[in-house]
Design a protein around this motif. Structure first.
Motif, PDB file in Angstrom:
ATOM      1  N   THR A  34       0.829  -1.201   0.000  1.00 27.24           N
ATOM      2  CA  THR A  34       0.000   0.000   0.000  1.00 27.24           C
ATOM      3  C   THR A  34       0.865   1.253   0.000  1.00 27.24           C
ATOM      4  N   VAL A  35       0.475   2.207  -0.828  1.00 32.07           N
ATOM      5  CA  VAL A  35       1.060   3.551  -0.829  1.00 32.07           C
ATOM      6  C   VAL A  35      -0.039   4.480  -0.343  1.00 32.07           C
ATOM      7  N   ALA A  49      -2.766  36.800  11.567  1.00 32.07           N
ATOM      8  CA  ALA A  49      -2.979  35.771  10.554  1.00 32.07           C
ATOM      9  C   ALA A  49      -1.680  35.024  10.291  1.00 32.07           C
ATOM     10  N   ILE A  50      -1.777  33.726  10.163  1.00 30.49           N
ATOM     11  CA  ILE A  50      -0.635  32.895   9.805  1.00 30.49           C
ATOM     12  C   ILE A  50      -0.856  32.463   8.371  1.00 30.49           C
ATOM     13  N   PRO A  51       0.145  32.559   7.531  1.00 32.17           N
ATOM     14  CA  PRO A  51      -0.083  32.268   6.116  1.00 32.17           C
ATOM     15  C   PRO A  51      -0.455  30.812   5.851  1.00 32.17           C
ATOM     16  N   PHE A  52      -0.957  30.619   4.662  1.00 33.28           N
ATOM     17  CA  PHE A  52      -1.338  29.298   4.176  1.00 33.28           C
ATOM     18  C   PHE A  52      -0.146  28.356   4.260  1.00 33.28           C
ATOM     19  N   THR A  53      -0.352  27.163   4.826  1.00 34.97           N
ATOM     20  CA  THR A  53       0.729  26.196   5.005  1.00 34.97           C
ATOM     21  C   THR A  53       0.280  24.856   4.461  1.00 34.97           C
ATOM     22  N   GLN A  54       1.207  24.166   3.794  1.00 34.81           N
ATOM     23  CA  GLN A  54       0.911  22.845   3.248  1.00 34.81           C
ATOM     24  C   GLN A  54       1.779  21.793   3.924  1.00 34.81           C
ATOM     25  N   PHE A  55       1.166  20.654   4.251  1.00 27.32           N
ATOM     26  CA  PHE A  55       1.872  19.509   4.797  1.00 27.32           C
ATOM     27  C   PHE A  55       1.603  18.333   3.867  1.00 27.32           C
ATOM     28  N   ALA A  56       2.541  17.420   3.788  1.00 25.11           N
ATOM     29  CA  ALA A  56       2.343  16.207   2.989  1.00 25.11           C
ATOM     30  C   ALA A  56       3.215  15.099   3.570  1.00 25.11           C
ATOM     31  N   ASN A  57       2.719  13.883   3.460  1.00 23.13           N
ATOM     32  CA  ASN A  57       3.493  12.735   3.907  1.00 23.13           C
ATOM     33  C   ASN A  57       3.057  11.515   3.120  1.00 23.13           C
ATOM     34  N   GLU A  58       3.933  10.528   3.045  1.00 24.01           N
ATOM     35  CA  GLU A  58       3.627   9.301   2.319  1.00 24.01           C
ATOM     36  C   GLU A  58       4.180   8.117   3.095  1.00 24.01           C
ATOM     37  N   TRP A  59       3.358   7.061   3.154  1.00 24.46           N
ATOM     38  CA  TRP A  59       3.780   5.825   3.798  1.00 24.46           C
ATOM     39  C   TRP A  59       3.632   4.691   2.799  1.00 24.46           C
ATOM     40  N   ASN A  60       4.649   3.836   2.706  1.00 20.51           N
ATOM     41  CA  ASN A  60       4.649   2.661   1.839  1.00 20.51           C
ATOM     42  C   ASN A  60       4.837   1.448   2.733  1.00 20.51           C
ATOM     43  N   GLU A  61       3.824   0.598   2.799  1.00 22.19           N
ATOM     44  CA  GLU A  61       3.858  -0.500   3.758  1.00 22.19           C
ATOM     45  C   GLU A  61       3.346  -1.801   3.150  1.00 22.19           C
ATOM     46  N   PHE A  86      -1.892  -2.012   8.383  1.00 28.27           N
ATOM     47  CA  PHE A  86      -1.584  -0.691   8.908  1.00 28.27           C
ATOM     48  C   PHE A  86      -2.658   0.295   8.476  1.00 28.27           C
ATOM     49  N   GLN A  87      -2.760   1.360   9.231  1.00 28.82           N
ATOM     50  CA  GLN A  87      -3.625   2.492   8.889  1.00 28.82           C
ATOM     51  C   GLN A  87      -2.727   3.710   8.812  1.00 28.82           C
ATOM     52  N   GLY A  88      -2.803   4.446   7.713  1.00 24.00           N
ATOM     53  CA  GLY A  88      -1.918   5.581   7.487  1.00 24.00           C
ATOM     54  C   GLY A  88      -2.048   6.664   8.540  1.00 24.00           C
TER      55      GLY A  88
END
Length: 191
Positions: A34-35, A49-61, A86-88
């Motif tokens: 699974t990806v 105000a705090i500016p727009f922020t992006q987060f990203a992550n990837e799990w391969n299991e 697993f649960q991401g």
């Protein structure tokens, strides 16, 4: 005020094989790769105000399972299985500050053991399924209720997901279904 968007993309490839070891004993084996990709975009506002922020992550299991089942007759069998899944992970929306979003939370992993029996009597008019299980979790995802902070002043409570160290679940289930007539079904279960 805040605005956030959470997206998940999951791809998986899997295969399963059932192999008869004898007329009565068989083995089922399976594997899944699974990806799991999580994207989280947030704008958090407070006194400033705090500016727009992006987060990203990837799990391969990898996940897998193995099951042995033994058929005494066509209507009575026992089995034993073990599987890993697993649960991401992800990110917590509803945070008051980016510090509360943090690095998000990690995936949880489950190693599950189960033994059981399935019986069918009187041409299927009476069936019984029984199982005992033991679940061993690593990094389980649990909900917590944290006091949110905005500028050092309590801004209420925020429900977040965090990873605990470990957890176990053990138990049993029994289900009995009786069909005394074609128009009447009685069922009972306990767990």
């Amino acid at each position: 005020p805040q605005l956030y968007n959470s997206d998940t993309e999951t791809y998986a490839a899997y295969a399963e094989l059932i192999y008869s070891l004898s007329d009565r004993l068989s083995f089922t084996g399976g594997a899944r790769y699974t990806v799991d990709q999580r994207y989280f975009d947030i704008i958090v506002g407070g006194g400033a105000a705090i500016p727009f922020t992006q987060f990203a992550n990837e799990w391969n299991e990898w996940g897998w399972r193995g099951i042995f089942d033994y058929k005494f007759t066509d209507s009575a069998m026992i089995y034993a299985s073990v599987s890993r899944s697993f649960q991401g992970g992800g990110y917590n929306g509803g945070s008051f500050t980016l510090a509360e979003v943090g690095e998000g939370f990690d995936p949880e992993f489950l190693l599950a053991y189960e033994v059981g029996a399935k019986l069918s009597i009187a041409s299927g008019r009476l069936t019984a399924n029984m199982a005992a299980f033991y679940y061993d979790y690593t990094d389980p995802q649990v909900f917590t209720l944290d006091g949110g902070q905005a500028g050092g002043v309590s801004a209420g409570f925020v429900s977040t997901i965090v990873n605990a160290d470990s957890a176990t679940v053990k138990g049993f289930e029994v289900e009995v279904v009786a069909r005394p007539t074609d128009s009447l079904t009685l069922s009972a279960g306990i767990g």
